[in-house]
Design an enzyme around this catalytic site. Structure first.
Site, mmCIF file in Angstrom:
data_model
loop_
_atom_site.group_PDB
_atom_site.id
_atom_site.type_symbol
_atom_site.label_atom_id
_atom_site.label_comp_id
_atom_site.label_asym_id
_atom_site.label_seq_id
_atom_site.Cartn_x
_atom_site.Cartn_y
_atom_site.Cartn_z
ATOM 1 N N HIS A 63 66.627 22.256 7.640
ATOM 2 C CA HIS A 63 67.604 23.322 7.431
ATOM 3 C C HIS A 63 68.434 22.980 6.201
ATOM 4 O O HIS A 63 68.270 21.906 5.623
ATOM 5 C CB HIS A 63 68.477 23.543 8.668
ATOM 6 C CG HIS A 63 69.387 22.402 9.030
ATOM 7 N ND1 HIS A 63 68.931 21.153 9.372
ATOM 8 C CD2 HIS A 63 70.752 22.327 9.113
ATOM 9 C CE1 HIS A 63 69.957 20.370 9.659
ATOM 10 N NE2 HIS A 63 71.081 21.056 9.510
ATOM 11 N N ASP A 67 73.912 17.484 4.363
ATOM 12 C CA ASP A 67 73.677 16.092 4.765
ATOM 13 C C ASP A 67 72.185 15.789 4.887
ATOM 14 O O ASP A 67 71.776 14.633 4.771
ATOM 15 C CB ASP A 67 74.425 15.727 6.066
ATOM 16 C CG ASP A 67 74.209 16.685 7.218
ATOM 17 O OD1 ASP A 67 74.220 17.904 6.982
ATOM 18 O OD2 ASP A 67 74.030 16.212 8.356
ATOM 19 N N HIS A 240 71.282 11.002 14.236
ATOM 20 C CA HIS A 240 72.340 11.942 13.842
ATOM 21 C C HIS A 240 73.474 11.803 14.857
ATOM 22 O O HIS A 240 73.933 12.778 15.454
ATOM 23 C CB HIS A 240 71.775 13.369 13.842
ATOM 24 C CG HIS A 240 72.547 14.353 13.006
ATOM 25 N ND1 HIS A 240 73.747 14.869 13.416
ATOM 26 C CD2 HIS A 240 72.294 14.927 11.815
ATOM 27 C CE1 HIS A 240 74.189 15.730 12.510
ATOM 28 N NE2 HIS A 240 73.319 15.775 11.515
#
Ligand SMILES: [Zn+2]
Ligand SMILES: [Zn+2]
Length: 286
Positions: A63, A67, A240
């Site tokens: 996406h 980051d 993450h």
């Protein structure tokens, strides 16, 4: 070295944390290597694995959050500087992510030009963006002789599209969630996978810190434990990590919440450079 492995090149988030590069996961099958997302510091992590950027054969983007992308130009440019001149194939869902990928080198045109004239090397042709319509149900979007990649749209609203990827190889299957709430789409994609690399958010801890908006579009650890159990995942790898663990107690809290959700398989709270075999006995459920 087993036939297929998965390595965390970065377990961080947008906030810089010592020891945690930006989001990224490396899937290797024999001498073939695919990087999923390329966050801050990805090429340094690859170097620490003994890999050069020319060793990367495919980049798959989940996406368009920065980051996950700020290391992508670094990867493509350094691959060229290190002497690999064929374009890097880049999988990206059609929309903002694919548009970003197509423009990846635009800001570097004059740097490329001066390096090319100075060294005489050919200009980079890439990236070779292979955009696909983000599928509502798991669908195969890429194939080689022994690796098949499927994708599905995930739930990271308002960021759309966002996808997860599944790599099926002769020795096993690994799924990389990208950023998403716990959702039925990833559960379907991951059913029976040997390894699921999933983003993880300790929602209660995040909300206590007044950052509800983060918890709203990331994967709650307790719900994740329940989903991974239903999907029959052999090894669940958390990445993450939000909030980033800074102590052993923080790390244990991630594991405890996933267990509270009901997950009984092999559980790893991710660290940068962790490598797990895919489909080897150590990664089997039990
Ligand atoms: Zn992210
Ligand atoms: Zn995101």
């Amino acid at each position: 070295m087993p036939n297929t492995t998965v390595t965390l090149t970065g377990t961080g988030t947008p906030l810089p944390v010592p020891g945690r590069a930006g989001p990224g996961t490396l899937v290797r099958r024999g001498g073939w290597a695919a990087q999923v997302d390329a966050g801050r510091g990805t090429v340094l992590r690859l170097a620490e694995l003994g890999l050069g950027c020319p060793d990367i054969d495919l980049l798959a983007l989940t996406h368009h959050h920065s980051d996950h992308l700020v290391g992508a130009a670094d990867l493509v440019l350094t691959r060229w500087v290190q002497g690999r001149f064929d374009p890097l194939p880049v999988l990206a869902p059609e929309g903002p992510t694919a548009r970003f990928a197509r423009r990846l080198l635009d800001g570097w045109a004059e740097d490329i030009d001066v390096r090319r004239r100075h060294t005489g090397r050919p200009a980079p042709q890439g990236p070779d963006v292979r955009a696909f319509a983000p599928p509502a149900a798991p669908a195969v979007i890429w194939r080689s002789a022994d690796v098949e990649i499927a994708a599905v749209s995930v739930r990271h609203e308002p960021v759309e599209p966002a996808v997860a990827y599944r790599f099926d190889t002769p020795s096993g299957a690994v799924v990389v969630s990208g950023d998403t709430r716990v959702c039925a789409e990833v559960e379907r994609l991951a059913r029976g996978a040997d390894v699921l690399v999933h983003e993880a958010c300790r929602s209660a801890a995040v909300r206590e810190r007044g950052k509800r908006f983060i918890a709203d579009y990331h994967a709650d650890t307790v719900e994740l434990g329940a989903m991974a159990e239903r999907a029959g995942i052999g090894t669940l790898v958390l990445t993450h990590l939000e909030p980033a663990p800074r102590t052993d107690e923080d790390t244990e809290a991630f594991a405890a919440e996933v267990r509270r959700g009901g997950y009984g398989g092999h559980l790893i709270v991710g660290e940068d450079l962790l490598t797990a075999p895919v489909g080897e006995p150590a990664a089997q459920r039990g």
